[in-house]
Write a protein that holds these residues in place. Structure first.
Motif, PDB file in Angstrom:
ATOM      1  N   UNK A  24     -34.693 -59.702-102.816  1.00 35.09           N
ATOM      2  CA  UNK A  24     -34.283 -59.348-101.451  1.00 35.09           C
ATOM      3  C   UNK A  24     -35.095 -60.095-100.402  1.00 35.09           C
ATOM      4  N   UNK A  25     -35.942 -61.017-100.822  1.00 35.03           N
ATOM      5  CA  UNK A  25     -36.794 -61.759 -99.896  1.00 35.03           C
ATOM      6  C   UNK A  25     -36.147 -63.103 -99.557  1.00 35.03           C
ATOM      7  N   UNK A  26     -35.853 -63.325 -98.275  1.00 41.82           N
ATOM      8  CA  UNK A  26     -35.247 -64.575 -97.831  1.00 41.82           C
ATOM      9  C   UNK A  26     -36.325 -65.623 -97.571  1.00 41.82           C
ATOM     10  N   UNK A  27     -35.977 -66.893 -97.754  1.00 42.56           N
ATOM     11  CA  UNK A  27     -36.949 -67.953 -97.518  1.00 42.56           C
ATOM     12  C   UNK A  27     -36.360 -69.321 -97.747  1.00 42.56           C
ATOM     13  N   UNK A  28     -37.156 -70.348 -97.477  1.00 41.35           N
ATOM     14  CA  UNK A  28     -36.709 -71.717 -97.715  1.00 41.35           C
ATOM     15  C   UNK A  28     -36.591 -71.998 -99.200  1.00 41.35           C
ATOM     16  N   UNK A  29     -37.495 -71.444-100.000  1.00 39.72           N
ATOM     17  CA  UNK A  29     -37.440 -71.574-101.459  1.00 39.72           C
ATOM     18  C   UNK A  29     -37.356 -70.161-102.026  1.00 39.72           C
ATOM     19  N   UNK A  30     -36.270 -69.473-101.705  1.00 39.63           N
ATOM     20  CA  UNK A  30     -36.146 -68.066-102.046  1.00 39.63           C
ATOM     21  C   UNK A  30     -36.014 -67.863-103.553  1.00 39.63           C
ATOM     22  N   UNK A  31     -36.632 -66.788-104.060  1.00 41.48           N
ATOM     23  CA  UNK A  31     -36.477 -66.389-105.456  1.00 41.48           C
ATOM     24  C   UNK A  31     -35.008 -66.108-105.765  1.00 41.48           C
ATOM     25  N   UNK A  32     -34.288 -65.565-104.798  1.00 40.26           N
ATOM     26  CA  UNK A  32     -32.859 -65.311-104.928  1.00 40.26           C
ATOM     27  C   UNK A  32     -32.103 -66.432-104.222  1.00 40.26           C
ATOM     28  N   UNK A  33     -31.315 -67.257-104.939  1.00 38.08           N
ATOM     29  CA  UNK A  33     -30.627 -68.384-104.281  1.00 38.08           C
ATOM     30  C   UNK A  33     -29.609 -67.950-103.233  1.00 38.08           C
ATOM     31  N   UNK A  34     -29.245 -66.664-103.194  1.00 35.79           N
ATOM     32  CA  UNK A  34     -28.319 -66.178-102.176  1.00 35.79           C
ATOM     33  C   UNK A  34     -28.988 -66.032-100.815  1.00 35.79           C
ATOM     34  N   UNK A 139     -30.524 -75.952-116.109  1.00 30.35           N
ATOM     35  CA  UNK A 139     -30.459 -74.501-115.986  1.00 30.35           C
ATOM     36  C   UNK A 139     -29.705 -74.116-114.722  1.00 30.35           C
ATOM     37  N   UNK A 140     -29.251 -72.872-114.696  1.00 27.81           N
ATOM     38  CA  UNK A 140     -28.503 -72.328-113.574  1.00 27.81           C
ATOM     39  C   UNK A 140     -29.132 -71.015-113.138  1.00 27.81           C
ATOM     40  N   UNK A 141     -29.320 -70.852-111.834  1.00 27.09           N
ATOM     41  CA  UNK A 141     -29.748 -69.581-111.241  1.00 27.09           C
ATOM     42  C   UNK A 141     -28.622 -69.061-110.357  1.00 27.09           C
ATOM     43  N   UNK A 142     -28.343 -67.773-110.426  1.00 30.97           N
ATOM     44  CA  UNK A 142     -27.328 -67.176-109.570  1.00 30.97           C
ATOM     45  C   UNK A 142     -27.925 -65.946-108.889  1.00 30.97           C
ATOM     46  N   UNK A 143     -27.408 -65.612-107.697  1.00 30.71           N
ATOM     47  CA  UNK A 143     -27.948 -64.473-106.974  1.00 30.71           C
ATOM     48  C   UNK A 143     -26.926 -63.830-106.068  1.00 30.71           C
ATOM     49  N   UNK A 144     -27.195 -62.585-105.743  1.00 31.03           N
ATOM     50  CA  UNK A 144     -26.344 -61.818-104.840  1.00 31.03           C
ATOM     51  C   UNK A 144     -27.231 -60.896-104.011  1.00 31.03           C
ATOM     52  N   UNK A 145     -26.857 -60.679-102.764  1.00 28.97           N
ATOM     53  CA  UNK A 145     -27.582 -59.743-101.909  1.00 28.97           C
ATOM     54  C   UNK A 145     -26.610 -59.087-100.942  1.00 28.97           C
ATOM     55  N   UNK A 146     -26.904 -57.847-100.577  1.00 28.75           N
ATOM     56  CA  UNK A 146     -26.111 -57.107 -99.600  1.00 28.75           C
ATOM     57  C   UNK A 146     -27.039 -56.644 -98.491  1.00 28.75           C
ATOM     58  N   UNK A 147     -26.778 -57.128 -97.264  1.00 32.15           N
ATOM     59  CA  UNK A 147     -27.579 -56.758 -96.103  1.00 32.15           C
ATOM     60  C   UNK A 147     -26.846 -55.680 -95.313  1.00 32.15           C
ATOM     61  N   UNK A 148     -27.430 -54.504 -95.211  1.00 26.37           N
ATOM     62  CA  UNK A 148     -26.819 -53.377 -94.528  1.00 26.37           C
ATOM     63  C   UNK A 148     -27.348 -53.246 -93.102  1.00 26.37           C
ATOM     64  N   UNK A 149     -26.640 -52.520 -92.261  1.00 29.20           N
ATOM     65  CA  UNK A 149     -26.981 -52.432 -90.842  1.00 29.20           C
ATOM     66  C   UNK A 149     -28.265 -51.652 -90.571  1.00 29.20           C
ATOM     67  N   UNK A 150     -28.677 -50.791 -91.489  1.00 31.86           N
ATOM     68  CA  UNK A 150     -29.869 -49.972 -91.274  1.00 31.86           C
ATOM     69  C   UNK A 150     -31.163 -50.645 -91.718  1.00 31.86           C
ATOM     70  N   UNK A 151     -31.128 -51.962 -91.919  1.00 34.55           N
ATOM     71  CA  UNK A 151     -32.314 -52.698 -92.325  1.00 34.55           C
ATOM     72  C   UNK A 151     -32.538 -52.752 -93.818  1.00 34.55           C
ATOM     73  N   UNK A 152     -31.647 -52.140 -94.589  1.00 36.15           N
ATOM     74  CA  UNK A 152     -31.759 -52.171 -96.047  1.00 36.15           C
ATOM     75  C   UNK A 152     -31.107 -53.425 -96.608  1.00 36.15           C
ATOM     76  N   UNK A 153     -31.726 -53.986 -97.639  1.00 32.09           N
ATOM     77  CA  UNK A 153     -31.148 -55.106 -98.385  1.00 32.09           C
ATOM     78  C   UNK A 153     -31.229 -54.795 -99.867  1.00 32.09           C
ATOM     79  N   UNK A 154     -30.119 -54.986-100.566  1.00 27.93           N
ATOM     80  CA  UNK A 154     -30.065 -54.847-102.011  1.00 27.93           C
ATOM     81  C   UNK A 154     -29.863 -56.230-102.609  1.00 27.93           C
ATOM     82  N   UNK A 155     -30.548 -56.518-103.721  1.00 31.03           N
ATOM     83  CA  UNK A 155     -30.458 -57.851-104.286  1.00 31.03           C
ATOM     84  C   UNK A 155     -30.475 -57.883-105.791  1.00 31.03           C
ATOM     85  N   UNK A 156     -29.861 -58.943-106.337  1.00 33.77           N
ATOM     86  CA  UNK A 156     -29.811 -59.179-107.782  1.00 33.77           C
ATOM     87  C   UNK A 156     -29.957 -60.674-108.025  1.00 33.77           C
TER      88      UNK A 156
END
Length: 273
Positions: A24-34, A139-156
C-alpha cells in the motif's frame, strides 16, 4: 545469503528499507507496481546508493513518466560483493586471489487507475553470477490497490513469477512473494501521518512475515519508521527525508536482531523539466 536470486528480496528505496515492504506504499520504486508515482509536469529520476548485510553494495536508478492516465516505470538495480577470496585448506596470510559476486536487474512496467482501483505490472530481466558461473532469467511482478475516500488503502502484490537458466548444474528457484496490506492516512492541520501494516509469505522464509511502518510528513520534512517480525528474526528501521522544490533527499537504516550489520541507503529524487 545476500546474493543469488535473493537480490530480488532486497529493498531498493529508502522508503522500503526504513518502513518495510508494504503493498500500500506508493513511490518511484514502489514494492507494489500498481502504486508507482509520477507528475503531469515532468518525469521523476531517482538514484539510490547503499549497502546490505554482509557488505553487499546496492545501486538503483529509476525513471518514472506519466503518459495519459498511466505511469511508465524503468529501472536498473545492481548488487555487488567484490572481496571474496580464494584460499587453500591450510592457514595462510594472503589469499591466492580474489573474485566477485554480482546481481543485475533491468525492469520496466506500467501502472494505471480506474476509479478507486489501481493496477500495475513489471517485467524484469535478471542476471547474477559468482566467479565464472552465471544465470539469467525473466520475472513478472503484478499488483493491485484500492484507494478509498476515508484515507484507507488496501493492497496486494505478487512478485517473482518466472524462471532462471542453469547455474552450476542447477536451475535456481526465484523467491516467490505474496503480500497483503492496509494503510490509513491521517491529516491534521499542516501534518500528515500514514500507518502501514502488511502480511507476507515467500518461498525463502518457512513462516509468515509481518511488517509495520509509519510515514510522518510535516511541510518539507519526512520521518519513516518500521518494524518487522518473522520466525526467529525481528528488524527495526528508520529514515529521514527533506524535500526542496524539485529535489528530495532521504536516508534510511535498518537494524536486525541477528547483529549482522547495519544496512543503509541514501536516495536522491529529481523532478526533471
Amino acid at each position: 545469503m545476500g546474493m543469488g536470486t535473493q537480490i530480488l528480496l532486497l529493498p531498493s528505496s529508502v522508503e522500503e528499507l526504513s518502513m518495510g515492504s508494504h503493498p500500500t506504499s506508493a513511490g518511484l520504486s514502489s514494492f507494489n507496481p500498481a502504486l508507482s508515482i509520477a507528475l503531469e509536469k515532468g518525469p521523476y529520476l531517482t538514484l539510490n546508493r547503499g549497502n546490505w548485510f554482509g557488505g553487499v553494495a546496492l545501486t538503483q536508478i529509476g525513471y518514472n513518466l506519466k503518459i495519459n492516465k498511466g505511469i511508465t516505470h524503468f529501472g536498473l538495480k545492481y548488487f555487488g560483493l567484490d572481496d571474496l577470496e580464494f584460499r587453500n585448506n591450510i592457514p595462510e596470510d594472503d589469499p591466492l586471489s580474489s573474485f566477485n559476486a554480482y546481481g543485475l536487474l533491468l525492469n520496466g512496467g506500467m501502472s494505471f487507475k480506474r476509479s478507486v482501483h489501481r493496477y500495475g505490472f513489471t517485467f524484469s530481466y535478471i542476471q547474477f553470477g559468482v566467479y565464472t558461473e552465471n544465470s539469467k532469467g525473466l520475472s513478472l511482478n503484478i499488483g493491485y490497490a484500492m484507494k478509498l475516500n476515508n484515507g484507507l488503502t488496501l493492497g496486494f502484490s505478487m512478485q517473482n513469477i518466472g524462471a532462471m537458466s542453469e547455474f552450476y548444474l542447477k536451475n535456481p528457484s526465484l523467491p516467490r512473494r505474496i503480500s497483503f496490506g492496509i494503510s490509513k492516512k491521517i491529516r491534521f492541520e499542516q501534518y500528515q501521518n500514514e500507518v502501514f501494516g502488511s502480511f507476507e509469505l515467500n518461498s525463502i522464509i518457512s513462516s509468515y512475515k509481518l511488517n509495520f511502518g509509519n510515514h510522518f510528513q510535516w511541510n518539507r520534512f519526512n520521518i519513516y519508521t518500521g518494524y518487522s517480525i518473522s520466525e526467529n528474526v525481528t528488524e527495526s528501521s528508520a529514515g529521514v527525508g527533506l524535500k526542496m522544490d524539485q529535489y528530495q533527499i532521504t536516508y534510511g537504516i535498518r537494524m536486525g536482531s541477528q547483529g549482522l550489520g547495519l544496512p543503509s541507503l541514501l536516495s536522491l529524487r529529481i523532478l526533471l523539466p
